[in-house]
Design a protein around this motif. Sequence first.
Motif, mmCIF file in Angstrom:
data_model
loop_
_atom_site.group_PDB
_atom_site.id
_atom_site.type_symbol
_atom_site.label_atom_id
_atom_site.label_comp_id
_atom_site.label_asym_id
_atom_site.label_seq_id
_atom_site.Cartn_x
_atom_site.Cartn_y
_atom_site.Cartn_z
ATOM 1 N N SER A 1 32.524 10.125 48.636
ATOM 2 C CA SER A 1 30.982 10.442 47.293
ATOM 3 C C SER A 1 29.822 10.226 48.014
ATOM 4 O O SER A 1 28.818 10.484 47.176
ATOM 5 C CB SER A 1 30.831 8.759 46.354
ATOM 6 N N ASP B 1 30.299 11.096 37.729
ATOM 7 C CA ASP B 1 30.254 10.262 39.125
ATOM 8 C C ASP B 1 29.819 11.079 40.044
ATOM 9 O O ASP B 1 28.760 11.056 41.162
ATOM 10 C CB ASP B 1 31.197 9.451 39.710
ATOM 11 N N CYS C 1 25.819 11.415 41.899
ATOM 12 C CA CYS C 1 26.290 10.957 43.435
ATOM 13 C C CYS C 1 25.633 12.647 43.831
ATOM 14 O O CYS C 1 24.267 11.911 44.767
ATOM 15 C CB CYS C 1 27.571 10.887 44.326
#
Length: 227
Positions: free
Chosen positions: A130, A181, A185
């Motif tokens: 991430s 996600d 990110c």
Amino acid sequence: MSTSTGSLPRLRADFPASAAAADRPDAGTAPPTRRDPLRLAAQLSPLLGLGVSIALVWWGLETGVLQSLENLQVFIDSLGAWGPVAFLIASAASVVFPIVPAGLLVIAGPVLFGPIEGTIYNYVAVCAGSLLNFAIARHVGLGLIERLFRPRTVEKFLGWTRSGHFTRAFAFAIALPIAPDDLLCYIAGTTRMRWRTYVAIILLCKPWALIAYGLGVSALVLRFLPW
């Protein structure tokens, strides 16, 4: 008479050029567009990951590694330090470029290494991936993101960045196990969000999603698999 005879040669001279242009098969059409190799790779990568996963399952069944949970854990232990290292690299890489869906590896962590150690490995790998997503987007920009993901999906989540509550919404999404996600990110890296804010959100919010998804689903897998 002199005017008409003077214009006649010009008409005869221009006729072959115009006729040749009309006879060309590509006349009046736009040149063919070349496909973006990066976008094509992003579209085909899930198929590649599926093929690799099927090959690994077939190999595990043939060799007996997947015949039981004990056999699988013995095999992982036989790899020594290379087992966790390979898992960490594969998990972090799947967050940056999802050849294998990162969710599958999050489930695999507790199964391969146990609930505590597997969750720690998931946390380290996913957080590292991430942070790398944010760094890539910060230096490359939105162009790369639009090549990796569907433009309509990118535009949908870009709408979040136009809200004054984007930081809160981003933190809430990172804590949920169902949010995209990886894309979020990347998109966060194109905003004015500070590095320290982003790092704090990832480190503090990511464990909740990993615990809910990794431990929860892996427990169901172990319960219903005939091992």
